[in-house]
Scaffold this motif. Structure first.
Motif, PDB file in Angstrom:
ATOM      1  N   ARG A  34      61.954  68.284   5.004  1.00 42.67           N
ATOM      2  CA  ARG A  34      62.750  67.781   3.878  1.00 42.67           C
ATOM      3  C   ARG A  34      62.102  66.538   3.265  1.00 42.67           C
ATOM      4  NH1 ARG A  34      66.634  64.215   2.350  1.00 42.67           N
ATOM      5  NH2 ARG A  34      66.560  63.012   4.267  1.00 42.67           N
ATOM      6  N   LEU A  35      61.670  65.610   4.114  1.00 41.96           N
ATOM      7  CA  LEU A  35      61.047  64.385   3.619  1.00 41.96           C
ATOM      8  C   LEU A  35      59.704  64.675   2.959  1.00 41.96           C
ATOM      9  CD1 LEU A  35      61.960  61.917   6.503  1.00 41.96           C
ATOM     10  CD2 LEU A  35      63.103  62.220   4.293  1.00 41.96           C
ATOM     11  N   ASN A  36      58.981  65.645   3.481  1.00 43.40           N
ATOM     12  CA  ASN A  36      57.713  66.055   2.851  1.00 43.40           C
ATOM     13  C   ASN A  36      57.960  66.591   1.448  1.00 43.40           C
ATOM     14  OD1 ASN A  36      55.333  65.529   4.121  1.00 43.40           O
ATOM     15  ND2 ASN A  36      55.314  67.422   5.305  1.00 43.40           N
ATOM     16  N   LEU A  37      58.998  67.389   1.294  1.00 43.84           N
ATOM     17  CA  LEU A  37      59.337  67.923  -0.036  1.00 43.84           C
ATOM     18  C   LEU A  37      59.672  66.789  -1.001  1.00 43.84           C
ATOM     19  CD1 LEU A  37      61.482  71.058   0.893  1.00 43.84           C
ATOM     20  CD2 LEU A  37      59.223  71.042  -0.190  1.00 43.84           C
ATOM     21  N   ILE A  38      60.405  65.797  -0.522  1.00 45.31           N
ATOM     22  CA  ILE A  38      60.748  64.648  -1.367  1.00 45.31           C
ATOM     23  C   ILE A  38      59.478  63.892  -1.756  1.00 45.31           C
ATOM     24  CG2 ILE A  38      61.891  62.393  -1.403  1.00 45.31           C
ATOM     25  CD1 ILE A  38      64.082  63.688   0.394  1.00 45.31           C
ATOM     26  N   ILE A  94      51.716  53.955  -2.339  1.00 47.75           N
ATOM     27  CA  ILE A  94      51.214  54.024  -0.961  1.00 47.75           C
ATOM     28  C   ILE A  94      51.879  52.946  -0.104  1.00 47.75           C
ATOM     29  CG2 ILE A  94      49.164  53.647   0.477  1.00 47.75           C
ATOM     30  CD1 ILE A  94      47.596  55.082  -1.867  1.00 47.75           C
ATOM     31  N   LYS A  95      52.067  51.752  -0.648  1.00 47.77           N
ATOM     32  CA  LYS A  95      52.762  50.687   0.091  1.00 47.77           C
ATOM     33  C   LYS A  95      54.185  51.107   0.452  1.00 47.77           C
ATOM     34  CE  LYS A  95      50.347  46.639  -1.699  1.00 47.77           C
ATOM     35  NZ  LYS A  95      50.452  45.462  -2.577  1.00 47.77           N
ATOM     36  N   ILE A  96      54.866  51.730  -0.495  1.00 47.04           N
ATOM     37  CA  ILE A  96      56.233  52.200  -0.245  1.00 47.04           C
ATOM     38  C   ILE A  96      56.242  53.210   0.904  1.00 47.04           C
ATOM     39  CG2 ILE A  96      58.137  53.576  -1.200  1.00 47.04           C
ATOM     40  CD1 ILE A  96      57.433  52.209  -3.948  1.00 47.04           C
ATOM     41  N   PHE A  97      55.359  54.207   0.835  1.00 45.80           N
ATOM     42  CA  PHE A  97      55.299  55.226   1.892  1.00 45.80           C
ATOM     43  C   PHE A  97      54.886  54.605   3.228  1.00 45.80           C
ATOM     44  CE2 PHE A  97      54.583  58.852  -1.367  1.00 45.80           C
ATOM     45  CZ  PHE A  97      55.950  59.041  -1.489  1.00 45.80           C
ATOM     46  N   ASP A  98      53.986  53.627   3.202  1.00 45.91           N
ATOM     47  CA  ASP A  98      53.590  52.941   4.436  1.00 45.91           C
ATOM     48  C   ASP A  98      54.762  52.174   5.037  1.00 45.91           C
ATOM     49  OD1 ASP A  98      51.014  53.923   4.337  1.00 45.91           O
ATOM     50  OD2 ASP A  98      50.114  52.061   3.587  1.00 45.91           O
ATOM     51  N   GLN A  99      55.554  51.526   4.192  1.00 46.47           N
ATOM     52  CA  GLN A  99      56.735  50.799   4.683  1.00 46.47           C
ATOM     53  C   GLN A  99      57.737  51.758   5.324  1.00 46.47           C
ATOM     54  OE1 GLN A  99      58.029  48.766   1.151  1.00 46.47           O
ATOM     55  NE2 GLN A  99      56.628  47.057   1.455  1.00 46.47           N
ATOM     56  N   HIS A 107      63.476  56.004   3.813  1.00 45.87           N
ATOM     57  CA  HIS A 107      62.727  56.954   2.989  1.00 45.87           C
ATOM     58  C   HIS A 107      63.468  57.134   1.670  1.00 45.87           C
ATOM     59  CE1 HIS A 107      60.654  60.525   1.656  1.00 45.87           C
ATOM     60  NE2 HIS A 107      59.806  60.390   2.660  1.00 45.87           N
ATOM     61  N   PRO A 108      62.747  57.017   0.540  1.00 42.54           N
ATOM     62  CA  PRO A 108      63.426  57.260  -0.743  1.00 42.54           C
ATOM     63  C   PRO A 108      63.853  58.724  -0.833  1.00 42.54           C
ATOM     64  CG  PRO A 108      61.052  57.011  -1.059  1.00 42.54           C
ATOM     65  CD  PRO A 108      61.328  56.721   0.374  1.00 42.54           C
ATOM     66  N   GLU A 109      64.964  58.946  -1.496  1.00 44.43           N
ATOM     67  CA  GLU A 109      65.468  60.307  -1.673  1.00 44.43           C
ATOM     68  C   GLU A 109      65.030  60.915  -3.003  1.00 44.43           C
ATOM     69  OE1 GLU A 109      67.132  62.245   0.553  1.00 44.43           O
ATOM     70  OE2 GLU A 109      66.792  60.637   2.007  1.00 44.43           O
ATOM     71  N   SER A 110      64.484  60.067  -3.897  1.00 46.05           N
ATOM     72  CA  SER A 110      64.050  60.573  -5.198  1.00 46.05           C
ATOM     73  C   SER A 110      63.090  59.580  -5.843  1.00 46.05           C
ATOM     74  CB  SER A 110      65.252  60.763  -6.119  1.00 46.05           C
ATOM     75  OG  SER A 110      65.796  59.496  -6.453  1.00 46.05           O
ATOM     76  N   PHE A 111      62.420  60.040  -6.886  1.00 42.13           N
ATOM     77  CA  PHE A 111      61.527  59.185  -7.660  1.00 42.13           C
ATOM     78  C   PHE A 111      62.311  58.054  -8.318  1.00 42.13           C
ATOM     79  CE2 PHE A 111      59.557  58.267 -11.838  1.00 42.13           C
ATOM     80  CZ  PHE A 111      58.392  57.669 -11.372  1.00 42.13           C
ATOM     81  N   ALA A 112      63.495  58.363  -8.811  1.00 47.02           N
ATOM     82  CA  ALA A 112      64.314  57.353  -9.496  1.00 47.02           C
ATOM     83  C   ALA A 112      64.572  56.143  -8.602  1.00 47.02           C
ATOM     84  CB  ALA A 112      65.632  57.965  -9.956  1.00 47.02           C
ATOM     85  N   GLU A 113      64.644  56.377  -7.308  1.00 45.70           N
ATOM     86  CA  GLU A 113      64.923  55.311  -6.353  1.00 45.70           C
ATOM     87  C   GLU A 113      63.785  54.285  -6.268  1.00 45.70           C
ATOM     88  OE1 GLU A 113      65.917  55.361  -1.675  1.00 45.70           O
ATOM     89  OE2 GLU A 113      66.831  56.972  -2.846  1.00 45.70           O
ATOM     90  N   ILE A 114      62.561  54.696  -6.558  1.00 48.88           N
ATOM     91  CA  ILE A 114      61.413  53.782  -6.413  1.00 48.88           C
ATOM     92  C   ILE A 114      60.706  53.488  -7.738  1.00 48.88           C
ATOM     93  CG2 ILE A 114      60.984  54.302  -3.991  1.00 48.88           C
ATOM     94  CD1 ILE A 114      58.569  55.798  -6.257  1.00 48.88           C
ATOM     95  N   GLU A 115      61.124  54.137  -8.792  1.00 51.82           N
ATOM     96  CA  GLU A 115      60.437  53.998 -10.084  1.00 51.82           C
ATOM     97  C   GLU A 115      60.319  52.548 -10.522  1.00 51.82           C
ATOM     98  OE1 GLU A 115      60.390  56.007 -14.514  1.00 51.82           O
ATOM     99  OE2 GLU A 115      62.209  56.179 -13.309  1.00 51.82           O
TER     100      GLU A 115
END
Length: 124
Positions: A34-38, A94-99, A107-115
């Motif tokens: 699921r997280l990979n798909l996100i 990459i920093k976000i995914f590393d964190q 883990h963010p659930e969508s692009f909108a969450e980290i945009e």
């Protein structure tokens, strides 16, 4: 239909793995998928955002824009600026995914969450 798990025993009747452990493993695998798909969805959205940025200056592709950075001339500034903004975008993602991986953020659930954490892709 929900899968039913059973304890696993070897040929001598010794318990190898409990049904609870199997269920926990299956749930962890499902969550990982699921997280990979996100993550893949977020990466697609980042690529779309970059494409919009590139096309706003009438470049056909990221590669064509970035090629301008290496040539002296009237479009070199576009290439350099575009490369900088695109690099900033990927570095931040990459920093976000590393964190997430080291457990200091969920883990963010969508692009909108980290945009909002990505640099604005605007031509100056």
């Amino acid at each position: 239909m929900e899968k039913v798990y059973q304890d696993v025993y070897d040929a001598n009747g010794v318990l190898i793995c409990t049904k609870e452990a199997l269920l926990a493993y299956a749930q962890a695998e499902e969550e990982s998928r699921r997280l990979n798909l996100i993550e893949n969805s977020i990466i697609k959205e980042v690529n779309k955002r970059i494409d919009i940025f590139v096309k706003a200056k009438k470049y056909d592709s990221v590669e064509k824009l970035l090629a301008r950075a290496g040539y002296e001339g009237p479009f070199q500034a576009d290439g350099l600026y575009g490369a900088l903004k695109i690099d900033e975008t990927w570095v931040n993602l990459i920093k976000i995914f590393d964190q997430v991986k080291i457990g200091i953020r969920p883990h963010p659930e969508s692009f909108a969450e980290i945009e909002s954490e990505l640099p604005a892709l605007i031509w100056e």
